[in-house]
Each structure stands twice: as C-alpha cells, then as structure tokens.
Design a protein around this motif. Sequence first.
Motif, short mmCIF file in Angstrom:
data_model
loop_
_atom_site.label_atom_id
_atom_site.label_comp_id
_atom_site.label_asym_id
_atom_site.label_seq_id
_atom_site.Cartn_x
_atom_site.Cartn_y
_atom_site.Cartn_z
N THR A 299 0.85 -1.19 0.00
CA THR A 299 0.00 0.00 0.00
C THR A 299 0.88 1.24 0.00
OG1 THR A 299 -1.72 -1.17 1.23
CG2 THR A 299 -1.83 1.24 1.20
N LYS A 304 -3.30 3.67 -2.18
CA LYS A 304 -3.46 2.80 -3.34
C LYS A 304 -2.60 1.54 -3.16
CE LYS A 304 -4.68 6.26 -6.83
NZ LYS A 304 -6.05 5.75 -6.98
N THR A 305 -3.19 0.39 -3.53
CA THR A 305 -2.44 -0.87 -3.44
C THR A 305 -1.76 -1.15 -4.77
OG1 THR A 305 -4.46 -2.07 -4.02
CG2 THR A 305 -3.91 -1.87 -1.67
N GLU A 391 -3.90 -1.87 -14.39
CA GLU A 391 -4.89 -2.26 -13.38
C GLU A 391 -5.02 -3.78 -13.36
OE1 GLU A 391 -8.27 -0.12 -14.80
OE2 GLU A 391 -7.61 1.80 -13.96
N ASP A 396 -5.03 -2.16 -6.85
CA ASP A 396 -5.35 -0.95 -7.63
C ASP A 396 -4.45 -0.80 -8.84
OD1 ASP A 396 -7.40 -0.04 -5.87
OD2 ASP A 396 -5.87 0.78 -4.50
N LEU A 397 -3.17 -1.11 -8.67
CA LEU A 397 -2.19 -0.87 -9.72
C LEU A 397 -1.23 -2.04 -9.87
CD1 LEU A 397 -1.31 2.85 -8.87
CD2 LEU A 397 -2.55 2.06 -10.89
N ARG A 417 -0.97 8.62 -11.51
CA ARG A 417 -2.01 8.28 -10.54
C ARG A 417 -1.72 8.87 -9.15
NH1 ARG A 417 -5.45 3.79 -11.61
NH2 ARG A 417 -5.67 3.63 -13.87
#
Length: 463
Positions: A299, A304-305, A391, A396-397, A417
């Motif tokens: 994270t 965002k992960t 994605e 998330d990414l 992002r």
Amino acid sequence: MTQTLRFAAPDADAIALHLVAPDGLDAVLAALPEGQRIWAQHHGFAAGLAQVCALPGAVGRPDGILIGRGKAADRARQRFAIGAAIAALPEASYALATPLDGAEGEEIALGYLLSLYRFDRYRAQTLPKARLVAPAGVDTARLERIAAAEALTRDLINTPAEDMGPDALEAAARALAGQFGAAIDVIEGEDLLARNFPLIHTVGRAAARAPRLIDLRWGSGARSLTLVGKGVCFDTGGLNLKPGASMGLMKKDMGGAATVLGLAQMIMAEGLDLSLRVLIPAVENAVAGNAFRPGDIFTARNGKTVEINNTDAEGRLVLADALVLANETPADLTISMATLTGAARVAVGPDLAPFFTNDEGFAAALSQAAAQVADPVWRLPFHAPYETMIEPGIADLDNAPSGGMAGSITAALFLRRFVPDVPKYAHFDIYGWSASNAPARPKGGVGMGARAIFRALVDGLAP
C-alpha cells in the motif's frame, strides 16, 4: 571533478578565432594575405563543421585560426562540435573574432565549457589546455553556472555505487543545500515506515545502506516548482535479477536524482524567483532474505495498493511515495525525472529526453527552450486507453504490466495516478548516459532535459 569550467579573462595577446561558413569561404580566403591563402588551400580547408586551420604568422605563432561552421544540417546532427574543437586547440589564449549571439553563440560557448569536463576522481586525466576568452554577445556568467551544474550531474552519475550509495547521495544534497542556504530534511530507514513512506522502504529494505527520502527546500518566490528525482543508487533488479550485461550500467540508475540536483543548482545559482522543492527517494534495489517479492502487494502513501509483478520495476515505486508527498502541497509545476524504462530508449534512442505532460503550454515552452539550448526533448503521450494495462484486478495498480508494449507510457500513467491534484505535471524518462565520446559529451554520465527546463524557467514560460 577538480577543474573549474570557466572562460579566460581578456587577453590582448589572445589568438583570434574566425568562424567560416562554407558559403563565405571564398570571400574569407580572398581577404587573406597570399601566403596564408595558399596555406589554407594547401591544407584543404573547406569550412566543414569544426574543421580547423591555423594561419602561420611571422614568428611561428599562429596569426589566427579558421574554424569551419559547416552547413546548418551538419550543425544540427553534431551539436557542440565547434566548442569542442576550440577546447582541443593547443595551449594558448584564444578569442572569437566572429561576433556571436543567439542560440549559435550560446551553443559554441557552452560547448567549449562542457568540453573542459573530466571525471578524475579515480585517475588523473589530461585536461584541455586551450583558454577561451569570455565571448561577447552571450551571457557567459550564466553559461558558467550551467556548466558547473552539468558537471555535478555528471560526477554523481559517474561515481560507482560503492561510493555513491543513498548515504553519499544524501551528502551531495546536503552539500548543495549548504552552498545555497537551502533547508534539508532526510527521513531514513525504519522512520520511513513510521512516517508513511512504505514503498520507498520496501524497495530499499534489503540493502546494507538504509533507504531514505531527501527533501530540500529553497526560495520564497510566488511561483512554486517541485522536482522529484529517482535515486536508485544501484539496481540489481531485486529477486527478478538482471543479467550481468544489463547490470553493468546500473550505477547510473540514480540519474534522475543527479539531474534534478544539477537543475536545482542552476536555479539556485541563478537566483530565480521561485519556491523550489527537491524530493529524492534514495535506495538500492538489492537481494537479501527480506527483499520484496514478485506477487507481493503493498500500500502506497496515498492508500493505493500496488501488485509487484516484477521487482525490477522498482523506480516507479519509490517515485510514487515521493509524488504523493508532492501532491499533498501541490506546486504550480511538478517534474519527475528518472532513468525509468528501457522502452523509452527503444522509442527514441539514447540522445533524446522523452517527456510526458498534462499541460499544453508547458509542452510548447519546453520544446521551444530545448531547441534554443541544444538539449533535445520529445513529447510522448499520456495515452488514456492504456490505463487498463496498469490495473491488475487484484490490486489498484500493477507495477509491471505484462506484454511489454508501451512500457514508457504505462510507467508514466502509473506515476500520474499519484499526483491527481498537481495542476501541471511533467515526467521525464531519461537515459543519463553517453555510450561513446561525442563533442562536449564524453562517454559516461550526462545531463538530459535540465538545460531545456532551466531555459523555460528563465524565460518565464514555466511554471
């Protein structure tokens, strides 16, 4: 580097340098005394780019030197050639007799200064002996400041990782801050976790030298600029270990940090009316029992992960946390610089600095400035349809999308992002290395894009 990159003081005995264009050659030769004209013709002087012909004097000392200007197409293919030819002349003082102004004059003068550079930390180097009197018609003091900043960038990149780890990169930043009265704060080791920089800590935790985030601040101008530089001091690839041939140049993987420090030096030495912030995540991507693994999910600072599909795509991870910090206090313009992807080299080769930006005005200003200062850049797109490629579904990414296509673009989209609130953002995916000797750019570390950015700032075109 121990030498000083400066022009010489005025000298009444300086040998005159005459720049000759091919279309003006006949007139120049016709104006010479017969003996000198015959001499120049005998030696085949045709005013080709950087061609040199010393005109004999009465007592054995050159009575002047002809230097070919070459055709415009030749100058475009080989920037800095004339300045490098001047630096290679025998020991003496020289003065340009041909008036110089505009972009050509700056390029010749800066080419001379940059040609004086030698990396001599580990071995004595033969230094150029030619002394060029400060040319009229160009801002020689500014060019000296630019050359000094470029030398800093080159020195940092050229220094092997044994002597340029995260601690040494911090020391270089502290020295720069001390020189210009800047404030500096460094978060190191486990404190990165305590202060919520998890990705910087993750990438650097397996190395013997602790990871850190360097935060330098200078100036109080109304316009604000944040520079973020990738400081991966050596990149083994982590558990996705690089082959030996790919690891050989990885001392240069902190080229983004070296470049933003050089640019920061230009800005501070010039005294630009800016509020400047420089953020450098400094790490080594090493292999040990606590190295991060493919398939891990972490994270970032903004929540965002990120799924790790390749530990060799670590630069975007450390930049992500630093960019989130930049986003928390958005500057008018934020620029990240990194030796980030091999895909950028495939796209534009080693000599161009590709950049991405969300601001059309900055893109135009940068392209204009780059042409003026012979620091070539090329815009690549933040291509929105590729967003789905970063994605992975489980997080998330994705730090390394499969397939290998558009690698530089997907890396830039990944970084974007983390700066959703920054009004103007630009990312440079630079190489930071000259693979062979070229005029004013010897084999080794080299700055890319910094002079173009600086010119845009000086001209008030950015932020």
